[in-house]
Design a protein around this motif. Structure first.
Motif, PDB file in Angstrom:
ATOM      1  N   ILE A  41       0.846  -1.140  -0.067  1.00  0.00           N
ATOM      2  CA  ILE A  41      -0.035  -0.098   0.082  1.00  0.00           C
ATOM      3  C   ILE A  41       0.850   1.229   0.100  1.00  0.00           C
ATOM      4  CG2 ILE A  41      -1.995  -1.210   1.243  1.00  0.00           C
ATOM      5  CD1 ILE A  41      -1.152   0.463   3.738  1.00  0.00           C
ATOM      6  N   VAL A  42       0.254   2.345  -0.375  1.00  0.00           N
ATOM      7  CA  VAL A  42       0.824   3.729  -0.278  1.00  0.00           C
ATOM      8  C   VAL A  42       0.121   4.668   0.156  1.00  0.00           C
ATOM      9  CG1 VAL A  42       2.191   5.451  -1.673  1.00  0.00           C
ATOM     10  CG2 VAL A  42       2.407   3.338  -2.479  1.00  0.00           C
ATOM     11  N   ILE A  43       0.495   5.351   1.405  1.00  0.00           N
ATOM     12  CA  ILE A  43      -0.450   6.157   1.901  1.00  0.00           C
ATOM     13  C   ILE A  43       0.273   7.577   1.751  1.00  0.00           C
ATOM     14  CG2 ILE A  43      -1.151   7.287   4.116  1.00  0.00           C
ATOM     15  CD1 ILE A  43      -1.522   4.303   5.015  1.00  0.00           C
ATOM     16  N   GLU A  44      -0.496   8.764   1.240  1.00  0.00           N
ATOM     17  CA  GLU A  44       0.255   9.933   1.220  1.00  0.00           C
ATOM     18  C   GLU A  44      -0.253  10.731   2.127  1.00  0.00           C
ATOM     19  OE1 GLU A  44      -0.726  11.328  -2.808  1.00  0.00           O
ATOM     20  OE2 GLU A  44      -1.688   9.526  -3.202  1.00  0.00           O
ATOM     21  N   GLU A  45       0.440  11.741   2.757  1.00  0.00           N
ATOM     22  CA  GLU A  45       0.237  12.760   3.739  1.00  0.00           C
ATOM     23  C   GLU A  45       0.807  14.139   3.172  1.00  0.00           C
ATOM     24  OE1 GLU A  45      -0.735  13.701   8.159  1.00  0.00           O
ATOM     25  OE2 GLU A  45       0.014  11.804   7.798  1.00  0.00           O
ATOM     26  N   ASP A  46       0.042  15.132   3.190  1.00  0.00           N
ATOM     27  CA  ASP A  46       0.481  16.523   2.789  1.00  0.00           C
ATOM     28  C   ASP A  46       1.402  16.939   3.845  1.00  0.00           C
ATOM     29  OD1 ASP A  46       0.025  19.488   3.137  1.00  0.00           O
ATOM     30  OD2 ASP A  46      -0.898  19.202   1.133  1.00  0.00           O
ATOM     31  N   ARG A  47       2.791  17.458   3.488  1.00  0.00           N
ATOM     32  CA  ARG A  47       3.754  17.750   4.443  1.00  0.00           C
ATOM     33  C   ARG A  47       3.031  18.871   4.999  1.00  0.00           C
ATOM     34  NH1 ARG A  47       8.777  18.426   0.654  1.00  0.00           N
ATOM     35  NH2 ARG A  47       9.374  19.780   2.304  1.00  0.00           N
ATOM     36  N   LYS A  48       2.470  19.954   4.307  1.00  0.00           N
ATOM     37  CA  LYS A  48       2.081  21.169   5.243  1.00  0.00           C
ATOM     38  C   LYS A  48       1.108  20.795   6.341  1.00  0.00           C
ATOM     39  CE  LYS A  48       3.002  24.815   1.691  1.00  0.00           C
ATOM     40  NZ  LYS A  48       2.488  25.163   0.385  1.00  0.00           N
ATOM     41  N   GLU A  49       0.268  19.823   6.029  1.00  0.00           N
ATOM     42  CA  GLU A  49      -0.980  19.482   6.931  1.00  0.00           C
ATOM     43  C   GLU A  49      -0.356  18.808   8.116  1.00  0.00           C
ATOM     44  OE1 GLU A  49      -4.705  18.880   8.527  1.00  0.00           O
ATOM     45  OE2 GLU A  49      -3.905  20.287   7.156  1.00  0.00           O
ATOM     46  N   PHE A  50       0.904  17.803   7.757  1.00  0.00           N
ATOM     47  CA  PHE A  50       1.547  17.142   8.814  1.00  0.00           C
ATOM     48  C   PHE A  50       2.343  18.137   9.657  1.00  0.00           C
ATOM     49  CE2 PHE A  50       5.814  15.668  10.294  1.00  0.00           C
ATOM     50  CZ  PHE A  50       5.234  14.689  11.275  1.00  0.00           C
ATOM     51  N   THR A  51       3.057  19.122   9.214  1.00  0.00           N
ATOM     52  CA  THR A  51       3.475  20.137   9.983  1.00  0.00           C
ATOM     53  C   THR A  51       2.550  20.958  10.833  1.00  0.00           C
ATOM     54  OG1 THR A  51       5.230  20.544   8.321  1.00  0.00           O
ATOM     55  CG2 THR A  51       5.126  22.363   9.818  1.00  0.00           C
ATOM     56  N   ARG A  52       1.495  21.151  10.328  1.00  0.00           N
ATOM     57  CA  ARG A  52       0.322  22.098  11.152  1.00  0.00           C
ATOM     58  C   ARG A  52      -0.185  21.168  12.191  1.00  0.00           C
ATOM     59  NH1 ARG A  52      -4.691  21.982  11.955  1.00  0.00           N
ATOM     60  NH2 ARG A  52      -5.045  20.243  10.426  1.00  0.00           N
TER      61      ARG A  52
END
Length: 159
Positions: A43-54
């Motif tokens: 599987i591949v899960i994507e996470e927005d970098r800006k959202e992670f930082t927030r």
């Protein structure tokens, strides 16, 4: 033979032809492939970098999980212990995959159903997202699929 799978004109991954597309592994995954008979899952899960930082800043967690590739990898590494009873774990290794910084670690353990498993996690920092490539197989299949799992992770390309 292998097939290159493109997801949303965002990234591609080269997968063995014996894997078939599914949607039953993880509701958050943008790519899900499996072969139940061979017991290999990707599987591949994507996470927005800006959202992670927030989220990290909002939860005042920067001291424990810096808002970068290391912090994101550490969260994944620590959280897997919630679902897998870990018996062995490799150190987190720094990689570069097609020009992108990445980290990799593997885990051996048991699922909640007492099934022995081998996991490989590769986390890649893309332009806007973190990409978590999670692959697993039955522990007794580790020797059969370990090299192939590495090749799959190293085939990742941001488009």
């Amino acid at each position: 033979m292998n097939t290159i799978i493109e997801i949303k004109k965002d990234y591609s991954l080269e997968l063995p032809d014996f894997l078939t597309k599914t949607d039953s592994l993880n509701p958050n995954a943008s790519l899900q492939y499996q072969n139940i008979n061979k017991e290999l899952f990707v599987i591949v899960i994507e996470e927005d970098r800006k959202e992670f930082t927030r989220k990290i800043v909002e939860n005042k967690a920067e001291e424990v999980y810096p808002p970068n590739l290391k912090g994101y990898t550490d969260i994944i590494s620590h959280s897997i212990g919630e679902t897998i009873k870990i018996s062995a774990r490799t150190e987190i290794e720094d990689l570069e995959i097609n020009g992108l910084p990445a980290k990799n670690f593997t885990i051996e353990g048991q699922t909640q159903d007492k099934i022995p498993v081998y996991y490989s996690f590769t986390i890649i920092r893309g332009e806007n997202n973190y990409y978590q490539i999670a692959q697993w197989t039955a522990k007794n299949q580790k020797a059969l699929f370990e090299k192939q799992m590495s090749e799959i992770a190293h085939s990742f390309k941001q488009l």
